[in-house]
Design a protein around this motif. Structure first.
Motif, PDB file in Angstrom:
ATOM      1  N   PRO A  16     -21.897 -22.885 -17.373  1.00 40.24           N
ATOM      2  CA  PRO A  16     -22.090 -22.283 -18.728  1.00 40.24           C
ATOM      3  C   PRO A  16     -21.217 -22.516 -19.884  1.00 40.24           C
ATOM      4  N   HIS A  17     -21.275 -22.758 -20.987  1.00 37.18           N
ATOM      5  CA  HIS A  17     -20.515 -22.914 -21.950  1.00 37.18           C
ATOM      6  C   HIS A  17     -20.972 -21.827 -23.241  1.00 37.18           C
ATOM      7  N   TYR A  18     -19.925 -20.854 -23.615  1.00 41.57           N
ATOM      8  CA  TYR A  18     -20.248 -19.870 -24.274  1.00 41.57           C
ATOM      9  C   TYR A  18     -19.733 -20.186 -25.628  1.00 41.57           C
TER      10      TYR A  18
ATOM     11  N   THR B  39     -15.873  -3.424 -23.168  1.00 40.39           N
ATOM     12  CA  THR B  39     -16.161  -4.977 -22.579  1.00 40.39           C
ATOM     13  C   THR B  39     -17.745  -4.624 -22.081  1.00 40.39           C
ATOM     14  N   VAL B  40     -17.997  -5.886 -21.711  1.00 40.49           N
ATOM     15  CA  VAL B  40     -19.455  -6.126 -21.230  1.00 40.49           C
ATOM     16  C   VAL B  40     -19.315  -7.297 -20.111  1.00 40.49           C
ATOM     17  N   LEU B  41     -19.987  -6.902 -19.250  1.00 37.47           N
ATOM     18  CA  LEU B  41     -20.370  -8.022 -17.980  1.00 37.47           C
ATOM     19  C   LEU B  41     -21.518  -8.489 -18.198  1.00 37.47           C
ATOM     20  N   VAL B  42     -21.700  -9.700 -18.537  1.00 41.92           N
ATOM     21  CA  VAL B  42     -23.024 -10.639 -18.605  1.00 41.92           C
ATOM     22  C   VAL B  42     -23.427 -11.217 -17.372  1.00 41.92           C
TER      23      VAL B  42
ATOM     24  N   SER C 118     -12.118  -9.662  -7.067  1.00 41.06           N
ATOM     25  CA  SER C 118     -10.738  -9.378  -7.312  1.00 41.06           C
ATOM     26  C   SER C 118     -10.556 -10.053  -8.555  1.00 41.06           C
ATOM     27  N   TYR C 119     -11.037 -11.299  -8.797  1.00 46.34           N
ATOM     28  CA  TYR C 119     -10.886 -12.288 -10.126  1.00 46.34           C
ATOM     29  C   TYR C 119     -11.615 -11.010 -11.222  1.00 46.34           C
ATOM     30  N   LEU C 120     -12.665 -10.716 -11.158  1.00 46.73           N
ATOM     31  CA  LEU C 120     -13.450 -10.106 -11.908  1.00 46.73           C
ATOM     32  C   LEU C 120     -12.649  -8.628 -12.519  1.00 46.73           C
ATOM     33  N   LYS C 121     -11.977  -8.150 -11.650  1.00 43.97           N
ATOM     34  CA  LYS C 121     -11.548  -6.903 -12.103  1.00 43.97           C
ATOM     35  C   LYS C 121     -10.382  -6.950 -13.019  1.00 43.97           C
ATOM     36  N   ASN C 122      -9.611  -8.281 -13.254  1.00 47.02           N
ATOM     37  CA  ASN C 122      -8.535  -8.471 -14.053  1.00 47.02           C
ATOM     38  C   ASN C 122      -8.901  -9.578 -15.144  1.00 47.02           C
ATOM     39  N   CYS C 123     -10.047 -10.162 -15.198  1.00 45.73           N
ATOM     40  CA  CYS C 123     -10.238 -11.481 -16.102  1.00 45.73           C
ATOM     41  C   CYS C 123     -10.675 -10.886 -17.227  1.00 45.73           C
ATOM     42  N   THR C 124     -10.649 -11.401 -18.563  1.00 40.55           N
ATOM     43  CA  THR C 124     -11.376 -11.169 -19.651  1.00 40.55           C
ATOM     44  C   THR C 124     -11.655 -12.697 -20.385  1.00 40.55           C
ATOM     45  N   TYR C 125     -12.783 -12.866 -20.890  1.00 37.87           N
ATOM     46  CA  TYR C 125     -13.057 -14.229 -21.272  1.00 37.87           C
ATOM     47  C   TYR C 125     -12.131 -14.504 -22.369  1.00 37.87           C
ATOM     48  N   HIS C 126     -11.621 -16.135 -22.211  1.00 36.41           N
ATOM     49  CA  HIS C 126     -10.904 -16.762 -23.153  1.00 36.41           C
ATOM     50  C   HIS C 126     -11.480 -18.156 -23.273  1.00 36.41           C
ATOM     51  N   SER C 127     -11.563 -18.651 -24.524  1.00 38.23           N
ATOM     52  CA  SER C 127     -12.185 -20.005 -24.677  1.00 38.23           C
ATOM     53  C   SER C 127     -11.602 -20.998 -23.858  1.00 38.23           C
ATOM     54  N   SER C 128     -10.190 -20.975 -23.885  1.00 36.23           N
ATOM     55  CA  SER C 128      -9.348 -21.959 -23.149  1.00 36.23           C
ATOM     56  C   SER C 128      -8.649 -21.350 -21.863  1.00 36.23           C
ATOM     57  N   ALA C 129      -8.283 -20.101 -21.702  1.00 39.70           N
ATOM     58  CA  ALA C 129      -7.527 -19.664 -20.639  1.00 39.70           C
ATOM     59  C   ALA C 129      -8.423 -19.257 -19.437  1.00 39.70           C
ATOM     60  N   ALA C 130      -9.555 -18.635 -19.868  1.00 40.97           N
ATOM     61  CA  ALA C 130     -10.873 -18.163 -18.973  1.00 40.97           C
ATOM     62  C   ALA C 130     -11.944 -18.388 -19.391  1.00 40.97           C
ATOM     63  N   PRO C 131     -12.501 -19.731 -19.549  1.00 45.19           N
ATOM     64  CA  PRO C 131     -13.633 -20.027 -20.105  1.00 45.19           C
ATOM     65  C   PRO C 131     -14.833 -19.636 -19.418  1.00 45.19           C
ATOM     66  N   HIS C 132     -14.609 -19.338 -17.885  1.00 44.39           N
ATOM     67  CA  HIS C 132     -15.911 -19.083 -16.960  1.00 44.39           C
ATOM     68  C   HIS C 132     -15.967 -17.644 -16.722  1.00 44.39           C
ATOM     69  N   CYS C 133     -15.034 -16.840 -17.327  1.00 40.18           N
ATOM     70  CA  CYS C 133     -14.887 -15.359 -16.879  1.00 40.18           C
ATOM     71  C   CYS C 133     -16.215 -14.616 -17.721  1.00 40.18           C
ATOM     72  N   PRO C 134     -17.053 -13.886 -16.773  1.00 40.99           N
ATOM     73  CA  PRO C 134     -18.360 -13.388 -17.727  1.00 40.99           C
ATOM     74  C   PRO C 134     -18.144 -11.987 -18.144  1.00 40.99           C
ATOM     75  N   ILE C 135     -16.828 -11.532 -18.334  1.00 33.97           N
ATOM     76  CA  ILE C 135     -16.357 -10.348 -18.747  1.00 33.97           C
ATOM     77  C   ILE C 135     -15.828 -10.557 -20.477  1.00 33.97           C
ATOM     78  N   PHE C 136     -16.631 -10.131 -21.199  1.00 34.71           N
ATOM     79  CA  PHE C 136     -16.274 -10.423 -22.803  1.00 34.71           C
ATOM     80  C   PHE C 136     -15.616  -8.911 -23.282  1.00 34.71           C
ATOM     81  N   ARG C 137     -14.613  -8.948 -24.090  1.00 30.51           N
ATOM     82  CA  ARG C 137     -14.214  -8.099 -25.068  1.00 30.51           C
ATOM     83  C   ARG C 137     -14.980  -8.049 -26.363  1.00 30.51           C
TER      84      ARG C 137
END
Length: 1055
Positions: free
Chosen positions: A931-933, A845-848, A871-890
């Protein structure tokens, strides 16, 4: 209208209605002045007369400074620029180490995980073989071991001992780095103007640069900056920021005016913090990365791991240069000239309101000229029991008495006309007219009539008992001096009116028979009307029941008096021969129309005389044959000026006359005249539909595209961005090349930090134990040899591995090649491992962390949005619809979003673009700017044209145990380029004026399209063309549309 070569020499212009009003003239010039002032203010304030070009920039930096720090495990250490500037330098940025956590003597092995990084365990069942997470230091082996006396943790395969310190030292070990200085050399260019400039200005000498340090007030252009001053200018504390690090933006704004008169091109420096400094708002506050220094000990590979905290300074160069451009000036002026039409629109609206009711009485008739389709005729009706005159549409089903009105018009009382009429009546009663040409009762021959705007202008032959034509609204046919002055004040200079010819020719014997029988039709309200067969003649003098208008004492004196009619006819035509009753009958018709209608009826409506009044007039002036033609409606385009009407003076004549008299009132009156184009109103459903359709399309374009899509009311600015990344992940490989090995972020992320990109190693070819020596070259056409003569000393083959020594040696038992001086043994990259050694990197994973800014709007934001917590960042991973603003990407998810397969791509590598779109509408609240990824593969994947596919490079690990050796690694991997783009828009009065003005000019196409359609595609194109245009030659003569000559100064009649 026909087209020919002669049409090329024709000029078309609008007819103007000139209103003599100081008030309207003052408003006109005041409105024009306000518009001109606004246009000029915007022109000079925003320099819209200039063409602009964006800056192209190159930046280099040089940091100076030495610091001493006590490093745990190392003692006193002196840090110079090689140490504190990090292992690499980035483009347009530099990094200064301010704090360090070091872990010495690490080697590949098994050890207990730290409690902070892993969970506590009680047995092996609590540990999962091969498991790791973002906070681990290695890959679990599935065994639970003792960490200390009281705690047990899962065993991991990692670089041991693992890093066990979580928080950096306080105060920072290199807090004295605030006294370091940096020289920033910035070269810029504006390609459109071929202009080059440096931030080291021409007047700066070596002596000056050795002494100066940037200060916003005392030395704002010095290119040497003290790091502590930069952080302070960004409103931060260097000592606090040095503990965990961060990102500081050093902004250089080049706002240049390249015109000679106002030449100015100097850099303006500003500073601000770009990263998120609150630890509860981000998972990894500050800025840090890890790097290692490798060595061998007792034949095994060891390393010292450094976790470096520091401040990264991102140099952001932006700006534009402007230079005078006549094209831009013309474009700006052209786009704003359309706003002068607002003056006419505003004053035209104002005249129709109560504020200018005096002008509005005459304005409507002079401004608008209606062209009525002959199948649809407008009629004027005046009832004696109503104060207003009605305008109705001709009906084929209802009598004129019962047709509903389209509009009402006020009657205009003219005291001068009334006074003149009294004089005429008094004269007619007091004296008899002398006989003319030997006749005891002279009869008018041709032109007759009185009253404002109505006269008998054209008379038929009179043969066979037919009536002549009565012209509606003839000019100059007022009675008395005061009437002429009133008419002259109402009709503008050179203004032509389109009269409607009204024929009162009655020829119906049936009507006479019914009259004699005394029959009264149902639509009659006065009891005196005769039956009429035509609907438009079924009209009574009253709306409701009551006394007939013809019973009024004034009716015989004004309408039926022979002496009165003869006096009025001879007043206009003193030498006329009044021989026929038809002349007096037509004069009576015109006298009635002038009395009951005046000029209250619009030019396109024909006034109709009630049946009862027509019967009285016919009884007074009967036809000898007893035949009457009835009401006949025809139309005429325009008429000649009335005889005896004094010509109106031109504006220039009035000015000269007033100056000769020593009076400037005429000049001021002319200067403050208000002129507006005359409008022709065409009642045609076909042309009207084209007109509205064209209007709708243009307005839809303006609203839909210019306003909604392009947002032409906004001023736009491109984004300025800063990016930092942190990759997490572990994997274990077991291959013949490297053996059993654990890979952490220090080894597979190369280089350790990058400004706008990061590289993840996915496959490798290793060549261990290389040393500097002479060895045979790898066989190739250029390296094969038979003897030393085939080898050239010092020759370098671009595809070879070293420099030839001039000797030919054995490569194998059967092959001889030239000897080269190189790192031996040579690399053999003919076989790329499949599958990729590090294909499990797809789970990394990468945090941008991305900070953006729009300097012009003073707006800044980060991709870690305000509602996101640690707390949110420890558990979130980017998903285009479920988590579109999470900055952590697999990593695997990003490659899949780009339409690629990670395992296939990992074999030879490639480039993936992480596109971050910051397109913001700043007229809305800040929360809507997010932002839109998107993800896309950037390198070439076309199999037919794919030279050197994938992405790879070489690097080495150096060792020195008396002899320098290295392990050469050809690394394949995926480079992730973070591309930040976007524009922000915000409402701007200037852009609204310019873009809306340019769009509104398209409305002029409405008239052009409709005029073309009117005179080209309509069935009655000749009829419309005659109403639209009058042709004047250079001598003032008028030619008809079909080149038939006409009298100078008048328009041809429609036949």
């Amino acid at each position: 209208m026909s087209c020919g070569l002669l049409n090329l020499c024709e000029y078309e212009t609008h007819k103007l209605v000139k209103i003599k009003s100081v008030r309207l003239g003052s408003l006109k010039w005041m409105s024009n002045g306000i518009i001109l002032m606004f246009i000029c203010m915007m022109l000079f304030w925003n320099k819209e007369y200039q063409a602009y070009d964006l800056v192209v920039s190159s930046v280099t930096t040089k940091v100076k400074g030495v610091a001493q720090a006590v490093l745990p495990g190392f003692g006193d250490v002196v840090w110079d620029v090689v140490d504190h500037s990090g292992p690499s330098q980035g483009k347009n940025s530099f990094f200064v180490v301010t704090n360090v956590i070091s872990t010495k003597q690490q080697k590949q092995g098994r050890c207990a995980e730290t409690p902070q990084g892993g969970r506590l365990c009680r047995s092996d069942k609590d540990c999962e073989r091969g498991y790791w997470d973002q906070h681990s230091h290695g890959v679990q082996t599935g065994v639970c071991v003792r960490f200390d006396v009281t705690r047990k943790t899962c065993e991991v395969f990692a670089w041991c001992p693992v890093e066990n310190r979580k928080h950096p030292p306080r105060p920072a070990l290199l807090a004295s780095a605030e006294n370091f200085t940096v020289l920033i050399k910035n070269n810029i260019r504006f390609p459109a103007f071929n202009y080059i400039r440096r931030n080291i200005l021409p007047e700066m000498t070596d002596t000056y640069l050795k002494m100066c340090v940037f200060n916003r007030r005392t030395d704002p252009y010095c290119p040497i900056f003290r790091l502590g001053d930069i952080v302070t200018a960004a409103k931060e504390n260097f000592t606090e920021m040095a503990v965990e690090g961060g990102v500081i933006g050093l902004q250089i704004n080049w706002d240049c005016d390249l015109n000679r008169l106002f030449h100015s091109c100097l850099p303006m420096y500003s500073f601000r913090r770009l990263d998120e400094k609150e630890s509860n708002r981000t998972l990894y506050p500050g800025l840090n990365f890890r790097f290692a220094r490798y060595y061998t000990e007792n034949g095994s590979e060891h390393r010292t791991l450094y976790k470096a905290f520091g401040i990264r300074f991102d140099v952001m160069v932006f700006g534009k240069a402007g230079k005078f451009s006549i094209i831009q000036l013309v474009i700006y002026i052209g786009s704003t000239l359309s706003y002068y039409a607002l003056t006419t629109v505003f004053l035209d609206w104002l005249i129709g309101t109560k504020c200018c009711s005096r002008e509005a009485r005459l304005y409507s008739d002079r401004k608008f000229e209606s062209i009525q389709d002959r199948q649809e005729c407008l009629l004027g009706v005046s009832f004696v029991d109503e104060d207003k005159v009605r305008v109705v549409r001709r009906s084929k089903k209802k009598s004129l008495q019962h047709v509903k009105p389209m509009s009402f018009h006020e009657r205009k009382d003219d005291a001068a006309v009334f006074k003149a009429m009294i004089c005429v009546l008094h004269t007619a009663e007091g004296a008899a007219m002398p006989a003319q040409n030997g006749a005891s009762k002279p009869k008018p021959k041709a032109q007759a009539g009185t009253g404002r705007g109505w006269s008998a202008a054209r008379v038929a032959d009179g043969g066979e008992g037919h009536e002549g034509q009565v012209v509606a609204r003839g000019e100059g046919q007022d009675v008395g001096e005061g009437r002429e002055e009133s008419h002259a004040a109402d009709v503008g200079e050179g203004q032509e009116e389109s009269p409607v010819l009204l024929e009162m020719q009655e020829d119906s014997p049936v009507l006479l028979e019914m009259q004699e029988q005394g029959g009264c039709p149902s639509w009659c309200q006065c009891g005196c009307c005769a039956p009429a067969g035509r609907r438009e003649e079924q009209l009574c003098c009253r709306r409701g029941r009551g006394r007939c208008l013809s019973s009024s004492p004034l009716f015989p004196s004004l309408v039926l008096s022979r002496s009165t009619l003869e006096t009025l006819l001879l007043y206009r035509s003193p030498l006329a021969e009044l021989r026929e009753e038809a002349h007096l009958r037509r004069g009576a018709y015109a006298q009635y129309i002038s009395w009951r209608f005046g000029d209250a009826v619009p030019l396109d409506a024909t006034p109709v005389i009630p049946s009862c009044c027509v019967s009285r007039i016919r009884a007074a002036f009967p036809s000898p044959e007893g035949q009457y033609s009835g009401l006949r409606l025809t139309c005429a385009l325009c008429k000649s000026p009335a005889i005896g009407l004094p010509l109106q003076q031109s504006c220039l004549q009035r000015i000269l006359a007033s100056m000769a008299a020593g009076c400037w009132s005429g000049f001021l009156h002319c200067f403050f005249d208000y002129e507006t184009p005359k409008t022709i109103v065409i009642y045609s459903k076909r042309v009207g539909a084209i007109f509205r359709l064209t209007q709708f399309l243009i307005i839809a374009y303006i609203i839909g595209y210019v306003v909604l899509v392009q947002k032409g009311y906004q001023e736009n600015e491109a984004v300025i961005s800063s990016v930092s990344t942190k990759v997490k992940g572990y994997t274990v490989t077991n291959s013949s090349a490297v053996g059993l090995r654990v890979w952490d972020v220090t080894e597979y992320v190369i280089p350790p930090q990058g400004a706008d990109s990061f590289f993840v190693l996915t496959n490798i070819i290793t060549t261990p134990g290389q040393t500097q020596q002479a060895c045979p070259e790898v066989p190739s056409p250029s390296s094969l040899c038979q003897s030393d003569a085939d080898c050239t000393e010092g020759y370098t083959d671009p595809h070879g591995n070293g420099i030839q020594t001039g000797l030919c040696v054995n490569y194998s038992d059967t092959v001889m090649t030239c000897q080269v001086l190189a790192w031996c043994p040579h690399e053999d990259d003919s076989f790329v491992p499949k599958p990729a050694l590090l294909e499990s990197a797809e789970n990394f994973t990468v945090l941008v962390k991305n900070s953006v800014r729009y300097p012009r709007f003073r707006f800044s934001k980060r991709n870690i949005l305000p509602h996101i917590t640690s707390s949110y960042l420890k558990n979130c991973t980017y998903h285009s619809s479920a988590a579109p603003h999470c900055p952590i990407f697999r990593l695997g998810d990003m490659v899949r979003e780009a339409g690629q397969d990670f395992r296939t791509m990992a074999e030879k590598g490639g480039i993936i673009g992480i596109l971050i779109d910051w397109s913001c509408d700043l007229d809305w609240p800040e929360k809507y700017c997010t932002p839109h990824y998107t993800f896309v593969r950037m390198d070439n994947t076309n199999p037919s044209n794919n030279i050197a596919p994938g992405y790879n490079f070489r690097f080495a690990k150096y060792f020195n145990n008396g002899t320098e050796t290295r392990t050469l690694i050809k690394g394949y991997g995926i480079r992730f380029d973070i591309i930040v783009f976007g524009t922000a828009g915000k409402f701007s009065p200037l852009m609204t004026v310019v873009n809306l003005g340019a769009a509104l000019t398209f409305l002029s196409l409405v008239g052009a399209v409709c005029d073309w359609f009117l005179v080209t595609c309509t069935p009655r194109k000749a009829y419309y063309a005659q109403h639209k245009s009058c042709y004047l030659d250079s001598e003032g003569a008028v030619e008809s549309l079909y080149n038939t000559p006409a009298q100078a100064g008048q328009c041809p009649h429609h036949q």
